[in-house]
Motif scaffolding. Structure first.
Motif, PDB file in Angstrom:
ATOM      1  N   GLY A  92      10.558   1.364  -8.447  1.00 27.94           N
ATOM      2  CA  GLY A  92       9.801   1.542  -7.212  1.00 27.94           C
ATOM      3  C   GLY A  92      10.034   0.386  -6.254  1.00 27.94           C
ATOM      4  N   SER A  93       9.683   0.617  -4.989  1.00 23.02           N
ATOM      5  CA  SER A  93       9.885  -0.415  -3.961  1.00 23.02           C
ATOM      6  C   SER A  93       8.839  -1.527  -4.132  1.00 23.02           C
ATOM      7  CB  SER A  93       9.759   0.198  -2.565  1.00 23.02           C
ATOM      8  OG  SER A  93       8.412   0.576  -2.335  1.00 23.02           O
ATOM      9  N   PRO A  94       9.130  -2.714  -3.606  1.00 22.52           N
ATOM     10  CA  PRO A  94       8.146  -3.797  -3.707  1.00 22.52           C
ATOM     11  C   PRO A  94       6.797  -3.409  -3.088  1.00 22.52           C
ATOM     12  CG  PRO A  94      10.267  -4.687  -3.012  1.00 22.52           C
ATOM     13  CD  PRO A  94      10.389  -3.188  -3.013  1.00 22.52           C
ATOM     14  N   ASN A 123       4.966  -0.927  -5.399  1.00 22.04           N
ATOM     15  CA  ASN A 123       4.482  -1.593  -6.610  1.00 22.04           C
ATOM     16  C   ASN A 123       3.300  -2.519  -6.321  1.00 22.04           C
ATOM     17  OD1 ASN A 123       6.201  -0.316  -8.401  1.00 22.04           O
ATOM     18  ND2 ASN A 123       7.784  -1.882  -8.259  1.00 22.04           N
ATOM     19  N   LEU A 124       3.301  -3.181  -5.165  1.00 24.27           N
ATOM     20  CA  LEU A 124       2.145  -4.017  -4.805  1.00 24.27           C
ATOM     21  C   LEU A 124       0.885  -3.164  -4.633  1.00 24.27           C
ATOM     22  CD1 LEU A 124       3.620  -6.677  -2.359  1.00 24.27           C
ATOM     23  CD2 LEU A 124       2.554  -7.094  -4.581  1.00 24.27           C
ATOM     24  N   ALA A 125       1.051  -2.010  -3.972  1.00 22.23           N
ATOM     25  CA  ALA A 125      -0.091  -1.106  -3.766  1.00 22.23           C
ATOM     26  C   ALA A 125      -0.581  -0.540  -5.101  1.00 22.23           C
ATOM     27  CB  ALA A 125       0.294   0.016  -2.808  1.00 22.23           C
ATOM     28  N   LEU A 126       0.349  -0.142  -5.973  1.00 18.42           N
ATOM     29  CA  LEU A 126      -0.036   0.409  -7.274  1.00 18.42           C
ATOM     30  C   LEU A 126      -0.699  -0.671  -8.147  1.00 18.42           C
ATOM     31  CD1 LEU A 126      -0.109   2.799  -9.196  1.00 18.42           C
ATOM     32  CD2 LEU A 126       2.238   2.225  -9.904  1.00 18.42           C
ATOM     33  N   THR A 167      -9.613  -9.714  -7.778  1.00 18.60           N
ATOM     34  CA  THR A 167      -8.418  -8.928  -8.098  1.00 18.60           C
ATOM     35  C   THR A 167      -7.241  -9.413  -7.262  1.00 18.60           C
ATOM     36  OG1 THR A 167      -8.936  -7.239  -6.446  1.00 18.60           O
ATOM     37  CG2 THR A 167      -9.748  -6.862  -8.691  1.00 18.60           C
ATOM     38  N   VAL A 168      -6.055  -9.228  -7.819  1.00 20.37           N
ATOM     39  CA  VAL A 168      -4.812  -9.562  -7.128  1.00 20.37           C
ATOM     40  C   VAL A 168      -3.711  -8.642  -7.663  1.00 20.37           C
ATOM     41  CG1 VAL A 168      -4.135 -11.373  -8.762  1.00 20.37           C
ATOM     42  CG2 VAL A 168      -3.299 -11.487  -6.412  1.00 20.37           C
ATOM     43  N   SER A 169      -2.743  -8.332  -6.822  1.00 18.07           N
ATOM     44  CA  SER A 169      -1.611  -7.518  -7.270  1.00 18.07           C
ATOM     45  C   SER A 169      -0.343  -8.350  -7.201  1.00 18.07           C
ATOM     46  CB  SER A 169      -1.462  -6.281  -6.381  1.00 18.07           C
ATOM     47  OG  SER A 169      -0.308  -5.558  -6.761  1.00 18.07           O
ATOM     48  N   TYR A 170       0.447  -8.268  -8.266  1.00 16.30           N
ATOM     49  CA  TYR A 170       1.747  -8.930  -8.289  1.00 16.30           C
ATOM     50  C   TYR A 170       2.896  -7.931  -8.311  1.00 16.30           C
ATOM     51  CZ  TYR A 170      -0.639 -13.348  -9.062  1.00 16.30           C
ATOM     52  OH  TYR A 170      -1.432 -14.462  -8.911  1.00 16.30           O
ATOM     53  N   GLY A 171       2.549  -6.646  -8.290  1.00 20.79           N
ATOM     54  CA  GLY A 171       3.611  -5.648  -8.319  1.00 20.79           C
ATOM     55  C   GLY A 171       4.486  -5.841  -9.546  1.00 20.79           C
ATOM     56  N   LYS A 172       5.811  -5.978  -9.302  1.00 19.18           N
ATOM     57  CA  LYS A 172       6.745  -6.135 -10.421  1.00 19.18           C
ATOM     58  C   LYS A 172       7.188  -7.590 -10.608  1.00 19.18           C
ATOM     59  CE  LYS A 172      10.695  -4.914  -7.499  1.00 19.18           C
ATOM     60  NZ  LYS A 172      11.820  -4.003  -7.344  1.00 19.18           N
ATOM     61  N   GLU A 173       6.521  -8.532  -9.959  1.00 19.81           N
ATOM     62  CA  GLU A 173       6.966  -9.924  -9.920  1.00 19.81           C
ATOM     63  C   GLU A 173       6.874 -10.687 -11.246  1.00 19.81           C
ATOM     64  OE1 GLU A 173       8.596 -11.321  -7.348  1.00 19.81           O
ATOM     65  OE2 GLU A 173       8.476  -9.257  -6.581  1.00 19.81           O
ATOM     66  N   PHE A 174       5.889 -10.430 -12.061  1.00 18.40           N
ATOM     67  CA  PHE A 174       5.700 -11.212 -13.296  1.00 18.40           C
ATOM     68  C   PHE A 174       5.641 -10.283 -14.508  1.00 18.40           C
ATOM     69  CE2 PHE A 174       3.718 -13.754  -9.920  1.00 18.40           C
ATOM     70  CZ  PHE A 174       4.471 -14.919 -10.022  1.00 18.40           C
ATOM     71  N   PRO A 175       6.777  -9.772 -14.959  1.00 16.31           N
ATOM     72  CA  PRO A 175       6.759  -8.841 -16.096  1.00 16.31           C
ATOM     73  C   PRO A 175       6.463  -9.554 -17.417  1.00 16.31           C
ATOM     74  CG  PRO A 175       9.017  -9.323 -15.440  1.00 16.31           C
ATOM     75  CD  PRO A 175       8.129 -10.006 -14.440  1.00 16.31           C
TER      76      PRO A 175
END
Length: 195
Positions: A132-134, A137-140, A164-172
């Motif tokens: 998914g796009s950055p 992924n941030l929204a999800l 709450t905070v979103s990191y999307g796919k940044e820290f797997p």
């Protein structure tokens, strides 16, 4: 010795005897006893209030707190708490922010820990896999973090304790590009930010 001398001796003897007799006739003054008040009548002593008891000794100092197994986290630093976190992550299905029954079980256990430690503040991090796009992924990730916060508040946790905070796919969790790795990365992760 002539008569005159005899008279003198007799006079002296008379004086000595008179002094002795006079000394023996003198009365000694009576001895003076100190004034002692008479004891109170029996009825008065019965109505007397007793004197107060002596003050109690001060209590012993409190014993140092004993950290029981259930209180094992109170002695740890934030870094230690987050390294071996007692709060478990919640995992999500692909492209979903629904809290699964397994996720609800995890959140119920996390809620019990947070209830036991009412001063802990937490941040719920929303994460996604690499697909998914950055922006998507941030929204999800945000949507996942908010879903977890909502579930915890429904259980009774104050929203003031949750960020709450979103990191999307940044820290797997797992940097791999397999279904197994992606499943580990679709998560809401808990960080204790204050105790």
């Amino acid at each position: 010795m002539d008569v005159r001398d005899l008279r003198r001796v007799a006079g002296l003897l008379g004086l000595v005897m008179a002094g002795t007799i006079a000394a023996s006739c003198v009365r000694n003054p009576p001895s003076v006893e100190p004034d002692v008040p008479p004891p109170p009548p029996a009825s008065e002593s019965a109505t007397r209030t007793p004197s107060p008891p002596p003050p109690a000794p001060p209590p012993p100092p409190p014993a140092p707190p004993v950290i029981s197994e259930s209180d094992e986290f109170s002695s740890r630093s934030l870094e230690e708490l987050n390294r071996e976190s007692p709060l478990q992550p919640v995992f999500f299905q692909y492209d979903s922010d629904d809290v699964s029954p397994e996720g609800q079980t995890v959140l119920a256990a996390n809620f019990e820990i947070l209830r036991r430690y009412p001063t802990w503040m937490i941040t719920i991090e929303g994460h996604c896999d690499e697909r998914g796009s950055p922006e998507y992924n941030l929204a999800l990730g945000e949507s996942r973090a908010l879903a977890v916060r909502e579930y915890l508040t429904e259980l009774g946790l104050a929203t003031s304790r949750i960020r709450t905070v979103s990191y999307g796919k940044e820290f797997p969790f797992d940097p791999g590009s397999t279904e197994e790795a992606w499943a580990k990365n679709r998560r809401a992760h808990f960080v204790i930010t204050d105790r």
